[in-house]
Write an enzyme that holds these catalytic residues in place. Structure first.
Site, short mmCIF file in Angstrom:
data_model
loop_
_atom_site.label_atom_id
_atom_site.label_comp_id
_atom_site.label_asym_id
_atom_site.label_seq_id
_atom_site.Cartn_x
_atom_site.Cartn_y
_atom_site.Cartn_z
N ALA A 1 4.72 3.50 3.06
CA ALA A 1 3.96 3.58 1.81
C ALA A 1 4.48 2.63 0.74
O ALA A 1 3.71 2.18 -0.11
CB ALA A 1 3.97 5.01 1.29
N THR A 2 5.76 2.31 0.77
CA THR A 2 6.28 1.34 -0.21
C THR A 2 5.55 0.01 -0.04
O THR A 2 5.10 -0.59 -1.02
CB THR A 2 7.80 1.15 -0.03
OG1 THR A 2 8.45 2.41 -0.23
CG2 THR A 2 8.35 0.13 -1.01
N ASN B 1 5.51 13.42 -5.81
CA ASN B 1 6.55 13.75 -4.83
C ASN B 1 7.59 14.72 -5.37
O ASN B 1 8.18 15.48 -4.61
CB ASN B 1 7.23 12.48 -4.32
CG ASN B 1 7.49 11.47 -5.41
OD1 ASN B 1 6.56 11.01 -6.09
ND2 ASN B 1 8.74 11.12 -5.60
N GLN C 1 2.12 11.90 -0.33
CA GLN C 1 2.53 13.31 -0.25
C GLN C 1 1.39 14.25 0.14
O GLN C 1 1.64 15.38 0.54
CB GLN C 1 3.13 13.78 -1.58
CG GLN C 1 4.51 13.20 -1.87
CD GLN C 1 5.58 13.66 -0.88
OE1 GLN C 1 5.40 14.61 -0.13
NE2 GLN C 1 6.70 12.97 -0.89
N ALA D 1 3.91 7.75 7.67
CA ALA D 1 4.00 8.73 8.77
C ALA D 1 5.15 9.71 8.61
O ALA D 1 5.04 10.87 8.99
CB ALA D 1 4.13 8.00 10.11
N HIS D 2 6.27 9.24 8.03
CA HIS D 2 7.47 10.09 8.10
C HIS D 2 7.44 11.29 7.17
O HIS D 2 8.32 12.15 7.23
CB HIS D 2 8.75 9.26 7.91
CG HIS D 2 9.05 8.82 6.50
ND1 HIS D 2 9.93 9.51 5.70
CD2 HIS D 2 8.62 7.78 5.78
CE1 HIS D 2 10.02 8.88 4.54
NE2 HIS D 2 9.24 7.82 4.56
N THR E 1 3.87 -8.93 14.47
CA THR E 1 3.63 -8.15 15.68
C THR E 1 3.64 -6.67 15.36
O THR E 1 4.54 -6.19 14.66
CB THR E 1 4.71 -8.48 16.73
OG1 THR E 1 4.65 -9.88 16.98
CG2 THR E 1 4.50 -7.71 18.02
N CYS F 1 20.56 10.96 -7.35
CA CYS F 1 19.83 9.73 -7.10
C CYS F 1 18.68 10.03 -6.14
O CYS F 1 18.83 10.72 -5.15
CB CYS F 1 20.74 8.69 -6.49
SG CYS F 1 21.68 9.29 -5.09
C1 LIG Z 1 7.91 8.72 0.20
C2 LIG Z 1 6.95 8.15 -0.77
C3 LIG Z 1 6.71 6.77 -0.84
C4 LIG Z 1 7.48 5.78 0.00
O1 LIG Z 1 7.10 5.84 1.33
P1 LIG Z 1 7.92 5.06 2.46
O2 LIG Z 1 7.04 5.14 3.65
O3 LIG Z 1 9.19 5.79 2.61
O4 LIG Z 1 8.10 3.65 1.99
C5 LIG Z 1 5.77 6.32 -1.73
N1 LIG Z 1 5.08 7.17 -2.52
C6 LIG Z 1 5.28 8.49 -2.50
C7 LIG Z 1 4.50 9.38 -3.40
C8 LIG Z 1 6.22 9.03 -1.63
O5 LIG Z 1 6.43 10.34 -1.61
#
Ligand SMILES: *Cc1c(COP(=O)(O)O)cnc(C)c1O
Length: 383
Positions: free
Chosen positions: A70-71, A150, A178, A199-200, A239, A325
């Site tokens: 998501a970043t 989040n 989220q 996904a995580h 890829t 943090c």
């Molecule tokens: C965890 C999170 C992200 C970042 O996602 P990653 O896949 O870890 O880069 C971005 N936005 C929100 C709201 C999140 O909770």
């Protein structure tokens, strides 16, 4: 260990792992090398996963772009739309409580001459739509507002925001990391033009995510961050990470199938946690709107207690504290600050976020541990 930090990351569902394993072993093909069976198999699996992700948000599979998470999706949406629309205007609107991936991408754009409005939130973390309506200007090219926060779980009304953006002819991006797989999402009904997910956070693997990019009404223009090969229709070269993609597809499919049963279960466990803590301890406050939030999230402040200290006193309970943090930078949380919480309340806050493998027995044990630690700390302070 009682894991109550699902909003940070979640354990891999064994069913997701099983789906991924063949792609680490014999099914190692490159999805872009379709001159032989291995490549074709990989490409087919990637497309099947794309369909599963698309179905969860009511999108067309052709509108799904694979990213590293998501970043990256947030960066691609914000910087990509800004670059593609700079001739039309150089103003963006977002919210003070967004994830750092959104805020830092916006700050980067400010250094490149864009103007960004950061909307304030109410003390319960909700947003006044009047404020949004006033902030959107003639030169606004993008509104970026998350679905669920989040830290507090507070939900923003995507349908209303989407309608407002449509009316003002401004593109609407939402960071739905989220809520994806936890709350119903429909990009059509909600008027969403771009959507980030990962996904995580839903018991899938780390390092894989998607950006939904609308193809029609309107066709979104978005410049890529990465060049080289033109994979993913030019939006994201490189890829494809086939095992992770298969994993995200499986995680999305499971989440879609189990959401209706998981949501009330999370809510009842979360409410039990809050009820039990409030009945045993004084000075427990919920941060964020008590109803308009994710079913799995509880952000609580314990008066006179330091969140970090509490986490150290109950090491068997894995939670997050706003005073600790939350990113690679050692900075306290800005989210509760944006809600107008005083320093003591921010310091005393702990985020509990539960998920698929959380049990009632774990909630009870966590409550016992926390109530005992807070009680002992307060008793010591009185002496
Ligand atoms: C965890 C999170 C992200 C970042 O996602 P990653 O896949 O870890 O880069 C971005 N936005 C929100 C709201 C999140 O909770």
């Amino acid at each position: 260990m009682i894991y109550l930090d699902y909003n940070a990351t979640s354990p891999l569902d064994p069913r997701v792992l099983d789906a991924m394993l063949p792609y680490f072993r014999e099914k190692f093909g490159n999805a872009a090398s379709r001159h032989h069976e291995l490549g074709c198999d990989a490409a087919k699996s990637v497309e099947a996963a794309r369909e599963r992700v698309a179905r969860l948000i009511g999108a067309d599979p052709r509108e799904i772009v694979w990213t590293s998470g998501a970043t990256e999706s947030d960066n691609l949406a914000i910087k990509g739309v800004a670059a593609a629309s700079a001739a039309k205007g150089r103003h963006l609107v977002t919210v003070a409580t967004e994830h750092r991936a959104v805020l830092d991408a916006c700050e980067h754009l400010e250094s490149k001459g864009f103007r960004v409005s950061y909307l304030k939130v109410n003390s319960d973390g909700t947003l006044d739509l009047d404020r949004l309506a006033k902030a959107v200007a003639e030169e606004t090219v993008l509104v970026s507002i998350m679905h669920a926060n989040n830290e507090t779980g507070v939900l923003h009304p995507l349908r209303e925001i989407g309608a407002l953006c449509k009316e003002r002819k401004v593109l609407f991006h939402t960071d739905a990391t989220q809520s994806f797989g936890k709350e119903p999402i429909d990009v059509q009904a909600m008027g969403i033009d771009l959507l980030s997910a990962s996904a995580h956070k839903i018991c899938g693997p780390k390092g894989i995510g998607v950006l939904y990019v609308r193809r029609r009404a309107p066709r979104v223009r978005c410049e890529p961050l990465l060049h080289g090969g033109g994979h993913e229709k030019g939006y994201r070269s490189g890829t494809l990470n086939v095992p992770a993609i298969v994993g995200m597809g499986a995680a999305a499919e499971i989440a879609g199938r189990e959401m209706a049963a998981e949501q009330p279960r999370f809510r009842s466990l979360r409410d039990r946690l809050e009820r039990e803590l409030a009945s045993r301890l004084e000075g427990v406050e919920v941060n964020g709107h008590p109803e308009r939030r994710l079913a799995n999230t509880s952000n609580l402040s314990f008066r006179g207690m330091d969140g970090e200290e509490l986490m150290k006193a109950v090491p068997e309970v894995a939670v997050s504290s706003s005073s600790a943090c939350t990113s690679a930078l050692l900075q306290p949380s800005y989210v509760l600050g944006a809600l107008g919480c005083d320093a003591e309340r921010v310091r005393g806050s702990v985020r509990f976020s539960l998920g698929r493998f959380t049990t009632g027995e774990e909630i009870d044990r966590a409550v016992d541990g926390i109530a005992a630690a807070v009680g002992a700390r307060r008793k010591a302070a009185r002496r």
